[in-house]
Design a protein around this motif. Structure first.
Motif, PDB file in Angstrom:
ATOM      1  N   THR A 104      -3.756  37.817  38.134  1.00 51.61           N
ATOM      2  CA  THR A 104      -4.250  39.142  38.512  1.00 51.61           C
ATOM      3  C   THR A 104      -3.792  40.229  37.539  1.00 51.61           C
ATOM      4  O   THR A 104      -2.591  40.386  37.307  1.00 51.61           O
ATOM      5  CB  THR A 104      -3.765  39.506  39.925  1.00 51.61           C
ATOM      6  OG1 THR A 104      -4.276  38.559  40.857  1.00 51.61           O
ATOM      7  CG2 THR A 104      -4.245  40.905  40.315  1.00 51.61           C
ATOM      8  N   PRO A 105      -4.734  41.002  36.967  1.00 53.76           N
ATOM      9  CA  PRO A 105      -4.342  42.212  36.229  1.00 53.76           C
ATOM     10  C   PRO A 105      -4.201  43.361  37.232  1.00 53.76           C
ATOM     11  O   PRO A 105      -5.162  43.727  37.913  1.00 53.76           O
ATOM     12  CB  PRO A 105      -5.531  42.440  35.280  1.00 53.76           C
ATOM     13  CG  PRO A 105      -6.703  41.810  35.965  1.00 53.76           C
ATOM     14  CD  PRO A 105      -6.182  40.733  36.887  1.00 53.76           C
TER      15      PRO A 105
ATOM     16  N   ASN B 250       1.066  42.850  34.456  1.00 47.73           N
ATOM     17  CA  ASN B 250       0.900  41.444  34.827  1.00 47.73           C
ATOM     18  C   ASN B 250       2.228  40.782  35.161  1.00 47.73           C
ATOM     19  O   ASN B 250       3.267  41.136  34.604  1.00 47.73           O
ATOM     20  CB  ASN B 250       0.256  40.650  33.680  1.00 47.73           C
ATOM     21  CG  ASN B 250      -1.146  41.096  33.355  1.00 47.73           C
ATOM     22  OD1 ASN B 250      -1.351  41.888  32.442  1.00 47.73           O
ATOM     23  ND2 ASN B 250      -2.114  40.609  34.108  1.00 47.73           N
TER      24      ASN B 250
ATOM     25  N   ARG C  41      -5.494  33.812  30.129  1.00 44.09           N
ATOM     26  CA  ARG C  41      -5.322  35.260  29.978  1.00 44.09           C
ATOM     27  C   ARG C  41      -5.568  35.708  28.537  1.00 44.09           C
ATOM     28  O   ARG C  41      -6.200  36.725  28.289  1.00 44.09           O
ATOM     29  CB  ARG C  41      -3.922  35.662  30.437  1.00 44.09           C
ATOM     30  CG  ARG C  41      -3.720  35.602  31.943  1.00 44.09           C
ATOM     31  CD  ARG C  41      -2.801  36.701  32.444  1.00 44.09           C
ATOM     32  NE  ARG C  41      -1.602  36.823  31.636  1.00 44.09           N
ATOM     33  CZ  ARG C  41      -0.376  36.464  32.029  1.00 44.09           C
ATOM     34  NH1 ARG C  41      -0.198  35.945  33.234  1.00 44.09           N
ATOM     35  NH2 ARG C  41       0.653  36.625  31.246  1.00 44.09           N
TER      36      ARG C  41
END
Length: 356
Positions: free
Chosen positions: A222-223, A234, A261
């Protein structure tokens, strides 16, 4: 004397690594089993971890009780063994010491960690449940005058307390705070703490590690964006009880997440499936259905089955597997083979034992 973490070791922390929360190995008489303790550290080293956290919840808080007197001996053995393993593989293994209690105790434990050459302390505030935010911050600042601090949001179900946004906002400004492990097992509380870090003047100096064993993959993918003009914040790695079992697979998983990512591409649907499966497995190992009563014995049970621990016993004889927990561990082990590393352990354990 105030310890500051050297840049090369700080770089490892910031890069994002797997840091298992070390269990305590006991024999059939509930005596500390140093042979299997060292065997565990060899396993973590060979799995590719970037550090080990000792004297934390999974090491059992009872090691501090006078009747056992294990706090300093356990920290001492771990420090010596991790240094030895670090020299063998020629890459850093961060040494993190759990620190808890009221200020006097926390400072004494931090001094012990300093004496034994730990890199940082993981500071639990569970013993300060009735303190004000200002008192908590004073406590944290005093410990940070001794050692680099990793903040710790421990879920209330296993001894933590609720820590509001206002606490994390000021905590993030403490100069010798280098990271935060967030483990409230609650999305609202996790977001509160991440938002506080994102808005702090030290957002680029504080590294976030997930301790949410119930939401590991989602945390890492999740950002966290609270202002569209800011870069995302992050989680870069995990300091986890879940990752003290099936550890080589945890390292593989984190490396895969890093690749995703860095690619900037859409997250594969497969990762969301794995996120659910890992949480299901954690529920079995941590005994979520019984409010985590069998959490530590569940960890021990997995390691015992692999031969990495001799027993699943705890110092407290009342801490045992819950009814049906062993069967739940059977279920998730068979259902999600991508999670387990029994083959890796089986192929190497006899060599590790001979070399102890």
């Amino acid at each position: 004397m105030k310890k500051i973490l050297y840049q090369d070791r700080l770089a490892v922390l910031r890069e994002g690594v797997v840091i298992p929360a070390s269990p305590l190995a006991l024999d059939e008489n509930r005596k500390w089993d140093q042979f299997h303790q060292k065997l565990l550290y060899r396993y973590y080293c060979e799995s590719g971890t970037g550090g080990v956290a000792v004297a934390v919840h999974s090491t059992q808080f009872e090691i501090r009780d006078k009747q056992y007197g294990l706090f300093e001996p356990v920290l001492s053995l771990a420090s010596e063994e991790l240094k030895r393993l670090e020299s063998l593989r020629n890459s850093p293994i961060l040494r993190i010491a759990g620190v808890c209690g009221k200020t006097e105790q926390a400072l004494a434990e931090a001094q012990t960690a300093l004496k034994l050459d730990y890199d940082a302390v993981l500071l639990s505030l569970g013993a300060c449940k009735d303190e004000s935010v200002d008192a908590l911050l004073s406590h944290c600042r005093q410990v940070a005058e001794v050692m680099p601090v990793i903040g710790f949001y421990l879920q209330p179900d296993v001894g933590g307390r609720v820590l509001p946004y206002e606490f994390w906002k000021e905590f993030a400004e403490i100069k010798n705070v280098i990271a935060i492990k967030l483990a409230p097992f609650n999305r609202y509380r996790t977001i509160d703490a991440v938002r506080a870090v994102a808005g702090s003047s030290r957002r680029d100096e504080i590294t976030l590690y997930t301790g949410n064993d119930d939401n590991i993959i989602n945390d890492l993918l999740t950002p966290f964006v609270f202002d569209e003009h800011d870069a995302p914040v992050n989680f870069v790695g995990g300091l986890l009880g879940q990752w003290c079992v099936w550890t080589s697979k945890a390292v593989e998983l984190l490396n895969k997440i890093k690749q995703i990512r860095l690619s900037g591409q859409a997250i594969p649907v497969e990762m969301y499936k794995k996120a659910m499966q890992l949480t299901d497995a954690n529920a079995a190992v941590f005994d979520a259905r019984n409010a985590f009563a069998g959490c530590i014995p569940g960890i021990h049970e997995v390691l015992k089955r692999q031969g990495l621990m001799a027993t699943n016993l705890c110092l407290n004889p009342c801490e045992v597997l819950s009814e049906g927990q062993a069967e739940e561990i059977d279920r998730v082990s068979k259902r999600y083979p991508w999670l387990t590393d029994d083959g890796f352990v089986r192929e190497n354990i006899e060599v590790w034992k001979r070399e102890l």
